[in-house]
Design an enzyme around this catalytic site. Structure first.
Site, mmCIF file in Angstrom:
data_model
loop_
_atom_site.group_PDB
_atom_site.id
_atom_site.type_symbol
_atom_site.label_atom_id
_atom_site.label_comp_id
_atom_site.label_asym_id
_atom_site.label_seq_id
_atom_site.Cartn_x
_atom_site.Cartn_y
_atom_site.Cartn_z
ATOM 1 N N ARG A 108 0.911 -1.170 0.011
ATOM 2 C CA ARG A 108 -0.048 -0.248 0.157
ATOM 3 C C ARG A 108 0.703 1.348 0.020
ATOM 4 O O ARG A 108 1.663 1.622 0.716
ATOM 5 C CB ARG A 108 -0.763 -0.128 0.901
ATOM 6 C CG ARG A 108 -1.869 1.224 0.961
ATOM 7 C CD ARG A 108 -2.801 1.195 2.322
ATOM 8 N NE ARG A 108 -4.148 0.549 2.393
ATOM 9 C CZ ARG A 108 -5.108 0.239 2.405
ATOM 10 N NH1 ARG A 108 -5.672 1.197 3.600
ATOM 11 N NH2 ARG A 108 -5.565 0.216 1.647
ATOM 12 N N HIS A 135 -6.786 1.054 -6.507
ATOM 13 C CA HIS A 135 -7.402 -0.068 -5.145
ATOM 14 C C HIS A 135 -8.378 -1.038 -5.922
ATOM 15 O O HIS A 135 -9.313 -1.504 -5.466
ATOM 16 C CB HIS A 135 -8.338 0.820 -4.159
ATOM 17 C CG HIS A 135 -8.144 0.580 -2.650
ATOM 18 N ND1 HIS A 135 -7.773 -1.236 -2.479
ATOM 19 C CD2 HIS A 135 -8.920 0.637 -2.039
ATOM 20 C CE1 HIS A 135 -7.814 -1.285 -1.632
ATOM 21 N NE2 HIS A 135 -8.725 -0.478 -0.787
ATOM 22 N N GLN A 138 -10.088 -3.546 -3.494
ATOM 23 C CA GLN A 138 -10.997 -3.243 -3.253
ATOM 24 C C GLN A 138 -12.912 -3.517 -4.480
ATOM 25 O O GLN A 138 -13.411 -3.867 -3.492
ATOM 26 C CB GLN A 138 -11.337 -1.874 -2.601
ATOM 27 C CG GLN A 138 -12.571 -1.081 -2.028
ATOM 28 C CD GLN A 138 -13.093 -2.035 -0.816
ATOM 29 O OE1 GLN A 138 -12.241 -1.882 -0.183
ATOM 30 N NE2 GLN A 138 -14.589 -2.313 -0.970
ATOM 31 N N ASP A 226 -17.034 7.163 -1.097
ATOM 32 C CA ASP A 226 -16.493 7.550 -0.535
ATOM 33 C C ASP A 226 -15.990 7.632 0.002
ATOM 34 O O ASP A 226 -16.163 9.174 0.125
ATOM 35 C CB ASP A 226 -14.645 6.451 -1.450
ATOM 36 C CG ASP A 226 -13.623 6.388 -0.864
ATOM 37 O OD1 ASP A 226 -13.181 6.020 0.509
ATOM 38 O OD2 ASP A 226 -12.749 6.135 -1.334
ATOM 39 N N CYS A 265 -16.312 1.002 0.674
ATOM 40 C CA CYS A 265 -15.010 0.800 0.829
ATOM 41 C C CYS A 265 -14.269 0.310 2.442
ATOM 42 O O CYS A 265 -13.815 -0.353 3.230
ATOM 43 C CB CYS A 265 -13.968 0.866 0.252
ATOM 44 S SG CYS A 265 -12.920 2.910 0.425
ATOM 45 N N ARG A 293 -13.703 -8.401 2.048
ATOM 46 C CA ARG A 293 -12.269 -7.877 1.439
ATOM 47 C C ARG A 293 -11.243 -9.899 1.846
ATOM 48 O O ARG A 293 -10.680 -9.697 1.019
ATOM 49 C CB ARG A 293 -11.459 -7.014 2.165
ATOM 50 C CG ARG A 293 -12.338 -5.681 2.267
ATOM 51 C CD ARG A 293 -11.812 -5.104 0.667
ATOM 52 N NE ARG A 293 -10.223 -5.628 0.328
ATOM 53 C CZ ARG A 293 -9.508 -4.340 1.045
ATOM 54 N NH1 ARG A 293 -10.406 -3.509 1.482
ATOM 55 N NH2 ARG A 293 -7.898 -4.263 0.473
HETATM 56 N N1 CP Z 1 -10.980 -0.086 2.186
HETATM 57 C C1 CP Z 1 -10.462 -0.587 2.403
HETATM 58 O O1 CP Z 1 -9.226 -0.510 2.463
HETATM 59 O O2 CP Z 1 -9.902 0.264 4.099
HETATM 60 P P1 CP Z 1 -8.559 0.269 4.507
HETATM 61 O O3 CP Z 1 -8.222 1.434 4.879
HETATM 62 O O4 CP Z 1 -8.766 -0.348 6.446
HETATM 63 O O5 CP Z 1 -6.958 -0.912 4.668
HETATM 64 N N1 NVA Z 2 -10.199 7.186 -1.075
HETATM 65 C C1 NVA Z 2 -9.447 6.115 -0.699
HETATM 66 C C2 NVA Z 2 -9.711 4.459 0.666
HETATM 67 C C3 NVA Z 2 -9.431 4.440 1.242
HETATM 68 C C4 NVA Z 2 -9.441 2.801 1.316
HETATM 69 C C5 NVA Z 2 -8.234 6.306 0.012
HETATM 70 O O1 NVA Z 2 -7.314 6.562 -0.469
HETATM 71 O O2 NVA Z 2 -7.799 6.875 1.704
#
Ligand code: CP
Ligand code: NVA
Length: 308
Positions: A108, A135, A138, A226, A265, A293
């Site tokens: 990540r 992502h 997701q 989101d 998400c 997930r």
């Molecule tokens: N939806 C998602 O990716 O959650 P986290 O940021 O908690 O991993």
């Molecule tokens: N769009 C959000 C998703 C978090 C899971 C971010 O990137 O912060």
């Protein structure tokens, strides 16, 4: 060929369909306890996944860890700040070293170029656990949640409200692969990535951009939103004011298909992009979505490691 999963198109529509079927079967075959009991076939016994986090996470971290346990393997967490990556060791050298010790890498990170570089130098599969651009994991979970509720993907109408962010980009990518329609309702200047839109349209999907939230949700069977401000992105009062008309509330949900489900998400910013009434209401599928997930990532891992 090493199977990286940087985007949904690395797998393709047929593989995504196979992932969803596999996730449904594995989910059905498990009792919900004990949570870490390996699946009967333990297909990833002896395998280790390294997880690099350059941004916060709850769901991605726990679901990948539990997915590896249920597949018979294990995972280790590398918080970038406490590794040599955080002190300037290159992404390429990190990829070379991890490839000698683990079977797959999940990362990540912020800049998508970084995951591409990691994949270029890694000799083991690299999985995208979120970048500023996309992502994909997701969206596999989201598709699983939609299919589980009895909706067929081809011809489905999906509405996305608010910021055209990383999750929106992957949703649009999925529309091209699985042949559904996405209507994006959001303010000017916050549109999703143009490349993803072009690619999905070229694959035959209808992708509609509108600044009218009612037009976005009209007839939609799935309403998704989101956070208005993603991790590492600039926010501010003006930004929030621009997003306000796209809040998913009961009045907006009432304009969608009466059977419409709500997805997010998570983490949610309650009473900002979604009201409590909607996220806690009967149309919300967000807890199944979060659980999925785990189930969907098992299929992503199995595919990346050549077992699917
Ligand atoms: N939806 C998602 O990716 O959650 P986290 O940021 O908690 O991993
Ligand atoms: N769009 C959000 C998703 C978090 C899971 C971010 O990137 O912060």
């Amino acid at each position: 060929m090493t199977r990286h999963f940087l985007s949904l198109s690395d797998a393709g529509g047929d593989t995504i369909a196979a992932m969803l079927n596999d996730a449904i079967d594995r989910k059905a075959a498990r009792k919900d306890w004990p949570k870490a009991r390996p699946d009967a076939d333990a297909p990833l016994a002896g395998h280790v996944l390294a997880m690099i986090f350059e941004k916060n996470s709850t769901r991605t971290r726990v679901s990948f860890d539990m997915a590896m346990r249920q597949l018979g393997g294990s995972a280790l967490i590398m918080e970038a700040g406490s590794t040599q990556l955080g002190r300037g060791e290159t992404v390429a050298d990190t990829a070379r070293v991890l490839s000698r010790m683990v079977d797959a890498i999940m990362i990540r990170t912020d800049d998508h170029a970084k995951i591409e570089e990691l994949a270029h130098y890694a000799e083991v599969p690299v999985i995208n656990g979120l970048t500023d651009l996309s992502h994909p994991c997701q969206i596999v979970a989201d598709l699983l949640t939609v299919v589980e509720r009895g909706f067929a993907l081809p011809g489905l109408q999906v509405a996305w409200l608010g910021d055209g962010n990383n999750v929106a980009n992957s949703l649009i990518e999925a529309a091209g692969q699985m042949k559904f329609t996405v209507r994006i309702g959001g303010p000017a200047g916050y549109e999703p990535n143009a490349g993803f839109i072009e690619q999905a349209r070229a694959a035959g999907a209808e992708v509609i951009l509108t600044q009218d939230p009612a037009e976005a949700v009209k007839g939609a069977q799935v309403v998704v939103t989101d956070t208005w401000v993603s991790m590492g992105q600039p926010g501010g009062e003006k930004h929030v004011a621009a997003m306000q008309p796209y809040q998913v509330n009961a009045a907006l949900m009432a304009q969608a298909d009466p059977r419409a489900m709500f997805l997010h998400c998570l983490p949610a910013h309650r009473e900002e992009e979604v009201t409590n009434e909607v996220i806690d209401g009967p149309q919300s599928a967000v807890w199944d979505e979060a659980e999925n997930r785990l189930h969907s990532q098992k299929s992503v891992l199995l595919w990346a490691l050549g077992k699917l």
